[in-house]
Write a protein that holds these residues in place. Structure first.
Motif, PDB file in Angstrom:
ATOM      1  N   ALA A   1       7.404  39.181  22.442  1.00 55.82           N
ATOM      2  CA  ALA A   1       8.071  40.419  22.180  1.00 55.82           C
ATOM      3  C   ALA A   1       8.140  40.367  20.175  1.00 55.82           C
ATOM      4  O   ALA A   1       7.622  41.110  19.671  1.00 55.82           O
ATOM      5  CB  ALA A   1       8.552  40.989  22.526  1.00 55.82           C
ATOM      6  N   ARG A   2       8.548  39.912  19.846  1.00 55.08           N
ATOM      7  CA  ARG A   2       8.409  39.648  18.453  1.00 55.08           C
ATOM      8  C   ARG A   2       7.916  39.042  17.846  1.00 55.08           C
ATOM      9  O   ARG A   2       7.167  39.659  17.070  1.00 55.08           O
ATOM     10  CB  ARG A   2      10.132  38.191  18.565  1.00 55.08           C
TER      11      ARG A   2
ATOM     12  N   PRO B   1       0.707  36.272  19.232  1.00 55.29           N
ATOM     13  CA  PRO B   1       1.651  36.103  20.075  1.00 55.29           C
ATOM     14  C   PRO B   1       1.648  35.475  19.800  1.00 55.29           C
ATOM     15  O   PRO B   1       0.965  34.328  20.614  1.00 55.29           O
ATOM     16  CB  PRO B   1       1.571  36.864  21.218  1.00 55.29           C
TER      17      PRO B   1
ATOM     18  N   LYS C   1      11.112  37.840  24.999  1.00 53.00           N
ATOM     19  CA  LYS C   1      11.635  38.041  23.881  1.00 53.00           C
ATOM     20  C   LYS C   1      10.375  37.309  22.963  1.00 53.00           C
ATOM     21  O   LYS C   1       9.986  38.267  21.482  1.00 53.00           O
ATOM     22  CB  LYS C   1      13.345  37.971  24.190  1.00 53.00           C
ATOM     23  N   ARG C   2      10.518  36.095  22.699  1.00 46.76           N
ATOM     24  CA  ARG C   2       9.536  35.584  22.032  1.00 46.76           C
ATOM     25  C   ARG C   2       8.394  36.580  21.616  1.00 46.76           C
ATOM     26  O   ARG C   2       7.896  36.227  20.593  1.00 46.76           O
ATOM     27  CB  ARG C   2       9.394  34.323  22.971  1.00 46.76           C
TER      28      ARG C   2
ATOM     29  N   GLN D   1       4.854  40.100  18.805  1.00 48.25           N
ATOM     30  CA  GLN D   1       3.834  40.804  18.525  1.00 48.25           C
ATOM     31  C   GLN D   1       4.358  42.395  17.965  1.00 48.25           C
ATOM     32  O   GLN D   1       3.459  42.739  17.246  1.00 48.25           O
ATOM     33  CB  GLN D   1       3.787  41.911  20.022  1.00 48.25           C
ATOM     34  N   ASP D   2       5.641  42.461  17.577  1.00 45.12           N
ATOM     35  CA  ASP D   2       6.194  43.368  16.294  1.00 45.12           C
ATOM     36  C   ASP D   2       5.566  42.385  14.820  1.00 45.12           C
ATOM     37  O   ASP D   2       5.746  43.641  13.939  1.00 45.12           O
ATOM     38  CB  ASP D   2       7.463  43.192  16.877  1.00 45.12           C
ATOM     39  N   ARG D   3       6.125  41.426  14.746  1.00 48.95           N
ATOM     40  CA  ARG D   3       5.071  40.967  13.531  1.00 48.95           C
ATOM     41  C   ARG D   3       3.179  41.055  13.445  1.00 48.95           C
ATOM     42  O   ARG D   3       3.588  41.132  12.740  1.00 48.95           O
ATOM     43  CB  ARG D   3       5.157  38.970  12.826  1.00 48.95           C
ATOM     44  N   GLY D   4       2.909  41.541  13.735  1.00 48.33           N
ATOM     45  CA  GLY D   4       1.442  42.406  14.371  1.00 48.33           C
ATOM     46  C   GLY D   4       0.514  40.672  14.517  1.00 48.33           C
ATOM     47  O   GLY D   4      -0.978  41.329  14.059  1.00 48.33           O
TER      48      GLY D   4
END
Length: 229
Positions: free
Chosen positions: A138-139, A147, A135-136, A141-144
């Motif tokens: 993925a979060r 990671p 989850k960490r 990567q979502d922030r762009g």
């Protein structure tokens, strides 16, 4: 021996002139630490009961030693994965699975890591899956941004735009993934790369760990006998 992140040490050159490497070894560092702590606490409590207890207490505490110690060793210190260019060896608490690469169908990491070989499925205890690390990543990567790198100990490296400073898994194509996913990817790549080697063929071998099972059962019988006496 190798480092716990699977980084092999180079050995002497083989017959084909290529360097020979020791096995890559993967194990859960938190599992080993917890096992050592449990054994230390148990040794203190059992030792105190054996020396200062009254009546049947010393005998009960001594009979309980193998019933507690061997399972703790089996489930925390024993699990490991060893891999070289010929085979994958999975050391689980009560069994050891030796699978030549040609017999490996796939390795996958869902809620646990599984080895699929010759139509059978085997759990890989030494590589626990951390949903928190996934989850960490993925979060991040979502922030762009870059990671975050989650190590085997649950520590986070490389926050923000900096490069990860913690160790990844040697040979991993994406060091930002959770440790278990990196290990599975590296092992899958080794399986695909080495499956065609003549020395990587053969049947799967499964051996029970009787040096864990037999003392535990004997200790359980002795514990029941002491309590019932």
């Amino acid at each position: 021996m190798t480092d716990s992140d699977g980084r092999p040490h180079q050995g002497p050159a083989g017959s084909d002139g290529e360097p020979v490497y020791a096995d890559r070894v993967y194990r859960s560092v938190p599992g080993v630490i917890s096992g050592v702590l449990l054994l230390a606490v148990a040794a203190w409590l059992i030792g105190d009961a054996a020396l200062n207890g009254a009546g049947k207490t010393p005998w009960v505490s001594l009979a309980a030693v193998p019933v507690f110690a061997f399972p703790v060793i089996a489930y925390t210190l024993r699990p490991a994965v060893r891999a070289n260019d010929r085979r994958l060896l999975v050391r689980n608490p009560l069994r050891t699975i030796t699978a030549p690469w040609a017999a490996v169908d796939a390795l996958r990491a869902g809620y646990s890591v599984e080895l699929l070989a010759e139509g059978k499925k085997y759990q890989v205890w030494a590589v626990p899956v951390s949903l928190r690390q996934r989850k960490r990543a993925a979060r991040a990567q979502d922030r762009g941004g870059r990671p975050q790198h989650a190590s085997r100990l649950g520590m986070v490296f490389g926050q923000g735009g900096g490069a990860p400073s913690g160790p990844g898994v040697q040979g991993s194509t994406d060091p930002t993934k959770a440790w278990s996913d990196q290990v599975v990817n590296v092992l899958q790549q080794m399986a695909e790369r080495n499956a065609s080697r003549p020395e990587a063929s053969g049947p799967i071998e499964v051996r029970w760990c009787w040096w864990i099972i037999a003392p535990t059962l004997a200790g359980l019988v002795a514990l029941i006998a002491v309590i019932a006496a």
